[in-house]
Scaffold this motif. Structure first.
Motif: not given
Length: 191
Positions: A77-83, A86-92
């Motif tokens: 959901x986070x990735x889809x909403x914030x474009x 996957x990867x380090x950007x998913x750390x937070x």
């Protein structure tokens, strides 16, 4: 093994069982907790416990698997909403999720069963990799299981240390620490 059926009653009784076990873990040694203790605390029948679980360990495994599945959905959901790829950007968001859902990890630490969390997270991360195969496109297949193990070990290690430190660091701080470490490792490999 657990056998939670997809009906409201089964789910509710499994929640009562988990809450009862969690309360008991805080009060006494895990090894001393019996199924009778759990069903008495949950105010359910013994048959209800065995309809859902084979052993008390299965209660922890169920809740851990459930939280890891929620994590996977949370990250998607986070990735889809914030474009966000996957990867380090998913750390937070990873640390944000666990900041709000740390009870199961705290109980697993208390009973010395972090292996349950490792197994649950490895299963979810493997599914995540399968769903996002392009993340590993450049990696030879023979290395994928090692990358999975490294990611699971480091992620769970940071979560365990964070809890042992009294959860004093924010998800932002944890993400910054992990990303800094990744960048340092990347820098060392490339220079």
């Amino acid at each position: 093994m657990y056998h939670i059926s997809n009906d409201k009653r089964s789910f509710q009784s499994s929640e009562w069982i988990f809450e009862a076990l969690g309360d008991l873990i805080i009060q006494k040694n895990y090894e001393e907790i019996s199924i009778t203790d759990i069903v008495n605390r949950a105010n359910i029948g013994r048959s209800t416990f065995y309809r859902n679980f084979d052993h008390k360990e299965d209660v922890l495994r169920f809740k851990c698997d459930q939280k890891c599945m929620e994590l996977k959905e949370f990250l998607f959901d986070y990735q889809n909403k914030n474009a966000v790829p996957p990867g380090p950007a998913s750390t937070k968001p990873f640390f944000t999720y666990w900041s709000a859902n740390s009870v199961v990890i705290e109980l697993l630490i208390k009973v010395n069963r972090i292996d349950i969390l490792n197994d649950s997270y490895a299963d979810i991360l493997k599914k995540y990799y399968d769903d996002n195969a392009y993340v590993l496109d450049e990696i030879p297949v023979k290395y994928v299981e090692y990358i999975l193990a490294a990611n699971v070990g480091s992620s769970i290690g940071v979560l365990v240390q964070w809890i042992k430190n009294g959860k004093r660091d924010s998800p932002d701080d944890l993400a910054e620490i992990v990303i800094l470490q990744l960048m340092q490792n990347f820098y060392r490999l490339n220079f």
